[in-house]
Design a protein around this motif. Structure first.
Motif, mmCIF file in Angstrom:
data_model
loop_
_atom_site.group_PDB
_atom_site.id
_atom_site.type_symbol
_atom_site.label_atom_id
_atom_site.label_comp_id
_atom_site.label_asym_id
_atom_site.label_seq_id
_atom_site.Cartn_x
_atom_site.Cartn_y
_atom_site.Cartn_z
ATOM 1 N N ILE A 449 0.837 -1.199 0.000
ATOM 2 C CA ILE A 449 0.000 0.000 0.000
ATOM 3 C C ILE A 449 0.878 1.257 0.000
ATOM 4 C CG2 ILE A 449 -0.263 0.008 2.547
ATOM 5 C CD1 ILE A 449 -3.114 0.887 0.198
ATOM 6 N N TYR A 450 2.194 1.042 0.192
ATOM 7 C CA TYR A 450 3.111 2.179 0.328
ATOM 8 C C TYR A 450 3.080 3.102 -0.900
ATOM 9 C CZ TYR A 450 7.302 4.894 1.174
ATOM 10 O OH TYR A 450 8.163 5.927 1.366
ATOM 11 N N ASP A 451 3.192 2.502 -2.086
ATOM 12 C CA ASP A 451 3.230 3.328 -3.303
ATOM 13 C C ASP A 451 1.960 4.145 -3.439
ATOM 14 O OD1 ASP A 451 5.658 2.288 -3.808
ATOM 15 O OD2 ASP A 451 4.936 0.763 -5.248
ATOM 16 N N PHE A 452 0.842 3.521 -3.101
ATOM 17 C CA PHE A 452 -0.424 4.253 -3.189
ATOM 18 C C PHE A 452 -0.435 5.424 -2.202
ATOM 19 C CE2 PHE A 452 -4.641 4.834 -1.240
ATOM 20 C CZ PHE A 452 -5.271 5.439 -2.321
ATOM 21 N N ILE A 453 0.011 5.161 -0.966
ATOM 22 C CA ILE A 453 0.013 6.218 0.056
ATOM 23 C C ILE A 453 0.856 7.402 -0.426
ATOM 24 C CG2 ILE A 453 0.690 6.806 2.434
ATOM 25 C CD1 ILE A 453 -0.011 3.926 3.216
ATOM 26 N N MET A 454 1.961 7.081 -1.096
ATOM 27 C CA MET A 454 2.855 8.151 -1.553
ATOM 28 C C MET A 454 2.226 9.030 -2.641
ATOM 29 S SD MET A 454 5.435 8.335 0.263
ATOM 30 C CE MET A 454 4.611 7.754 1.706
ATOM 31 N N THR A 455 1.186 8.489 -3.298
ATOM 32 C CA THR A 455 0.535 9.322 -4.326
ATOM 33 C C THR A 455 -0.474 10.282 -3.695
ATOM 34 O OG1 THR A 455 -1.316 7.808 -4.640
ATOM 35 C CG2 THR A 455 0.625 7.416 -6.023
ATOM 36 N N LEU A 456 -0.813 10.067 -2.410
ATOM 37 C CA LEU A 456 -1.813 10.923 -1.755
ATOM 38 C C LEU A 456 -1.185 12.259 -1.372
ATOM 39 C CD1 LEU A 456 -3.455 8.227 0.539
ATOM 40 C CD2 LEU A 456 -4.408 9.226 -1.550
ATOM 41 N N PRO A 457 -2.006 13.324 -1.320
ATOM 42 C CA PRO A 457 -1.454 14.662 -1.082
ATOM 43 C C PRO A 457 -0.618 14.761 0.200
ATOM 44 C CG PRO A 457 -3.859 14.633 -0.905
ATOM 45 C CD PRO A 457 -3.448 13.360 -1.542
ATOM 46 N N ASP A 458 -1.099 14.147 1.287
ATOM 47 C CA ASP A 458 -0.354 14.264 2.540
ATOM 48 C C ASP A 458 0.290 12.949 2.957
ATOM 49 O OD1 ASP A 458 -1.006 16.970 2.881
ATOM 50 O OD2 ASP A 458 -3.002 16.378 3.589
ATOM 51 N N GLY A 459 0.461 12.037 2.024
ATOM 52 C CA GLY A 459 1.094 10.766 2.342
ATOM 53 C C GLY A 459 0.410 10.070 3.500
ATOM 54 N N PHE A 460 1.221 9.629 4.486
ATOM 55 C CA PHE A 460 0.672 8.925 5.648
ATOM 56 C C PHE A 460 -0.280 9.793 6.458
ATOM 57 C CE2 PHE A 460 4.274 5.974 5.116
ATOM 58 C CZ PHE A 460 3.599 4.771 5.296
ATOM 59 N N ASP A 461 -0.154 11.121 6.308
ATOM 60 C CA ASP A 461 -0.992 12.006 7.124
ATOM 61 C C ASP A 461 -2.299 12.376 6.433
ATOM 62 O OD1 ASP A 461 0.703 12.113 9.348
ATOM 63 O OD2 ASP A 461 2.087 13.342 8.158
ATOM 64 N N THR A 462 -2.597 11.693 5.347
ATOM 65 C CA THR A 462 -3.870 11.957 4.661
ATOM 66 C C THR A 462 -5.016 11.421 5.506
ATOM 67 O OG1 THR A 462 -2.691 11.612 2.603
ATOM 68 C CG2 THR A 462 -5.099 11.619 2.478
ATOM 69 N N LEU A 463 -6.049 12.236 5.595
ATOM 70 C CA LEU A 463 -7.223 11.788 6.357
ATOM 71 C C LEU A 463 -8.036 10.822 5.508
ATOM 72 C CD1 LEU A 463 -8.432 15.149 7.883
ATOM 73 C CD2 LEU A 463 -7.567 13.189 9.147
ATOM 74 N N VAL A 464 -8.605 9.804 6.167
ATOM 75 C CA VAL A 464 -9.473 8.892 5.419
ATOM 76 C C VAL A 464 -10.906 9.019 5.933
ATOM 77 C CG1 VAL A 464 -7.713 7.191 4.878
ATOM 78 C CG2 VAL A 464 -8.987 6.992 7.016
ATOM 79 N N GLY A 465 -11.830 8.475 5.176
ATOM 80 C CA GLY A 465 -13.231 8.476 5.619
ATOM 81 C C GLY A 465 -13.944 9.752 5.248
ATOM 82 N N GLU A 466 -14.986 10.036 6.019
ATOM 83 C CA GLU A 466 -15.880 11.152 5.719
ATOM 84 C C GLU A 466 -15.145 12.445 5.418
ATOM 85 O OE1 GLU A 466 -19.533 11.749 7.469
ATOM 86 O OE2 GLU A 466 -19.941 9.949 6.285
ATOM 87 N N ARG A 467 -14.131 12.735 6.253
ATOM 88 C CA ARG A 467 -13.477 14.029 6.128
ATOM 89 C C ARG A 467 -12.289 14.013 5.168
ATOM 90 N NH1 ARG A 467 -11.284 15.846 11.047
ATOM 91 N NH2 ARG A 467 -11.346 13.739 11.858
ATOM 92 N N GLY A 468 -11.935 12.836 4.654
ATOM 93 C CA GLY A 468 -10.749 12.778 3.810
ATOM 94 C C GLY A 468 -10.979 11.963 2.557
ATOM 95 N N VAL A 469 -9.917 11.344 2.074
ATOM 96 C CA VAL A 469 -10.068 10.583 0.837
ATOM 97 C C VAL A 469 -10.863 9.299 1.101
ATOM 98 C CG1 VAL A 469 -7.950 11.424 -0.218
ATOM 99 C CG2 VAL A 469 -7.871 9.366 1.183
ATOM 100 N N LYS A 470 -11.596 8.922 0.093
ATOM 101 C CA LYS A 470 -12.348 7.674 0.210
ATOM 102 C C LYS A 470 -11.491 6.580 -0.427
ATOM 103 C CE LYS A 470 -16.552 9.807 0.942
ATOM 104 N NZ LYS A 470 -15.903 10.950 1.576
#
Ligand code: ADP
Length: 571
Positions: A449-470
């Motif tokens: 899942i690491y490569d995918f996380i790195m594509t997210l705007p805030d990496g590991f600190d990206t919020l998930v769920g209602e307030r963040g990425v789905k």
């Protein structure tokens, strides 16, 4: 119950004493005000005694000032007392809820738990301080005022007592009905909210079945009931307040009328009558408080009863007296004649199952939907207690282990992964909050899942769920696998997704699962042929019974139920 309620006062007894003292002092000070006025009118003004007039005003000024201070203390610290008691109760109920087993949650609606923690506790907190305050203030002010009134003129005091019962009866009965009306409106609001929520959440179904008209009609009914409840509530409110105002007017009328009669008969003077009117004015507020208290007290007791009900539920799964910690777990699991059914249901879900899962091996459990696979594996971490038979971990009954240590030895990757409404980092660290950044990255890599996380705007600190990425189902499952890597348990339970994941996710999950299963007992509720094939041993479940077992080839050669499942693609 009362003892338990009082126990919540104990840690804040100093605030309680402060609140009550302030309530008593401010009421006593209030009572003196009409008395000073009376003396002014009766003696100092007619005698033009400027010295006493000045003193009277100074005393009144000081009394007002102190009264203001005491009122401030009462309102501020009284509420703080309530808030602190409420916080204690909330802490206790939350701690208790964490201890309750799945059975409790299976049978309780989340909405109910929420309303216990918010509405009910808020109600209790209000009663906790307003109750004693209102009672003390009312008793002191009403009794105190009447003592003075009887002292000044007993005839008029008797007359002043006449309207009191009417006011109280009206207040209690109509007040209660009005509050019931308010409650009804609140219940209708809840209905309306859930109706809107249902339609909004299910909007895709509504539209695909072209059932907008039905939804509008259903909502129309809920809306009509809400409107009716509100109209009723306002009618009751109008009756209550008009009646109270009317009776208050009658109260004044009776006292002024009685006073006039007594003045005409030279049994009273105007100054006394004025002080009586001031006293009447003074006791109206405590009367309203008393009426309010009775209603609030009832609601508070009901709320506290509901609180007690939850607190009294004994967690049905807990450590036995001399439970031992599970340490250095190898991971051998054995079921011996295990039978289980869910509380409140008749059907036996797990029927006399005996099986062995050797340490370090990968075991697949297969069967049709509803066969009991999820139930079977949920018995291993003691999410539910077996009804008969035993489950052993490393040759020891799991019931003898400390539950916490048992659950720490078992990792679970659910089919429908739940991610907390926070960052990806925190979600993964849930597996081991002490893990270092390097370990976190390593586990994310192993879970693919690491490569995918790195594509997210805030990496590991990206919020998930209602307030963040789905995240997609596959991505969520890989986050959950990373979490399991970090936890590194000797036993792993993996509920494979039945719904088809995108092929990329599927192969990534497959790869990471293979890696994760190395050197630990892995039990997979398997749906994919590749998983089943790679398993060291396969157990086949049908309607809660273990009917076949063996390797993939063995089972196919048996030409039994497994083969049917396999050929019909039912795995
Ligand atoms: P599987 O995982 O093989 O699809 P489950 O273990 O989920 O099967 O379910 C087995 C049976 O137990 C089903 O009939 C299901 O309705 C019932 N069941 C599952 N969970 C609960 C529960 N929490 N309470 C009551 N019955 C349940």
């Amino acid at each position: 119950m009362l003892k338990r309620f009082i126990s919540y006062y104990k840690p804040h007894i100093h605030l309680f004493v402060l609140d009550m003292t302030a309530a008593i002092l401010s009421s006593i000070m209030g009572i003196f005000f009409p008395m000073i006025t009376r003396n002014l009118l009766k003696f100092y003004i007619p005698e033009k005694d400027t010295r006493m007039i000045t003193i009277a005003f100074i005393i009144m000024g000081v009394v007002w000032m102190f009264r203001a201070i005491f009122n401030f203390i009462r309102v501020k610290w009284g509420h703080i007392l309530g808030v602190r008691m409420e916080a204690d109760m909330r802490k206790h109920i939350f701690q208790h809820l964490q201890k309750l087993s799945f059975t409790y949650y299976d049978n309780t609606k989340t909405g109910h738990i929420m309303s216990r923690i918010t509405n009910d506790l808020n109600m209790i907190a209000e009663v906790a301080h307003h109750g004693p305050e209102d009672l003390i203030i009312s008793v002191f002010m009403i009794i105190g005022s009447f003592i003075f009134m009887f002292y000044f003129n007993s005839r008029l005091a008797w007359i002043s007592l006449i309207p009191l019962p009417f006011l109280l009866i009206w207040g209690f009965t109509l007040g209660r009905r009005m509050k019931a009306g308010f409650r009804d409106v609140r219940a209708r609001i809840a209905d309306m909210n859930s109706s809107v929520e249902n339609s909004v959440v299910g909007i895709r179904e509504v539209k695909s079945f072209a059932k907008e008209d039905l939804e509008i009609a259903k909502f129309g009914e809920v809306n009509r009931l809400f409107k009716k409840a509100k109209e009723r509530m306002y009618t009751l409110m109008a009756t209550f307040f008009t009646g109270m105002n009317f009776l208050t007017d009658v109260y004044y009328g009776t006292v002024v009328g009685g006073g006039t009669y007594l003045i005409l008969r030279n049994q009273l003077d105007a100054a006394d009558l004025i002080s009586f009117i001031l006293y009447i004015n003074f006791i109206l507020d405590p009367i309203k408080r008393l009426i309010n208290f009775v209603e609030q007290y009832q609601q508070g007791t009901t709320a506290f009863e509901r609180f007690t009900e939850i607190m009294d539920i004994e967690p049905d799964i807990k450590d036995v007296a001399n439970a031992v910690k599970a340490t250095n777990v190898a991971g051998k699991i054995e079921f011996k004649n295990v039978t289980f059914k869910y509380d409140g249901t008749k059907d036996i879900v797990i029927n006399d199952i005996s099986m062995t899962m050797p340490a370090g091996k990968t075991i697949a459990v297969v069967g049709e939907s509803g066969a009991g696979k999820s139930t079977l594996v949920s018995l291993i971490p003691r999410f539910y207690e077996v009804d008969e038979g035993t489950i052993r971990l490393d040759d020891k009954d799991i019931a003898k282990f400390k539950i916490r240590s048992l659950r720490e030895s078992i990792g679970i990757v659910q089919q429908n992964v739940f991610l907390f409404d926070t960052t990806i980092r925190e979600n993964i660290l849930y597996g081991n909050p002490e893990a270092s950044e390097d370990e976190l990255i390593d586990c994310a890599k192993k879970a693919n899942i690491y490569d995918f996380i790195m594509t997210l705007p805030d990496g590991f600190d990206t919020l998930v769920g209602e307030r963040g990425v789905k995240l997609s189902g596959g991505q969520k499952q890989r986050v959950s696998i990373a979490r399991a890597f970090l936890k590194n348990p000797p036993v792993l339970i993996f509920d494979e997704a039945t719904s088809s994941l995108d092929t990329e996710s599927e192969s990534l999950i497959q790869k990471s699962m293979e890696e994760l299963s190395v050197n630990r007992t892995t039990i997979i509720i398997a749906h994919r042929l590749s998983t089943v094939r790679n398993a060291d041993w396969i157990y086949v479940l049908r309607s809660g019974k273990l009917i076949e077992q063996g390797s993939h080839e063995d089972l196919l050669n048996m030409d039994g139920y497994y083969k049917t499942l396999y050929t019909r693609n039912l795995l």
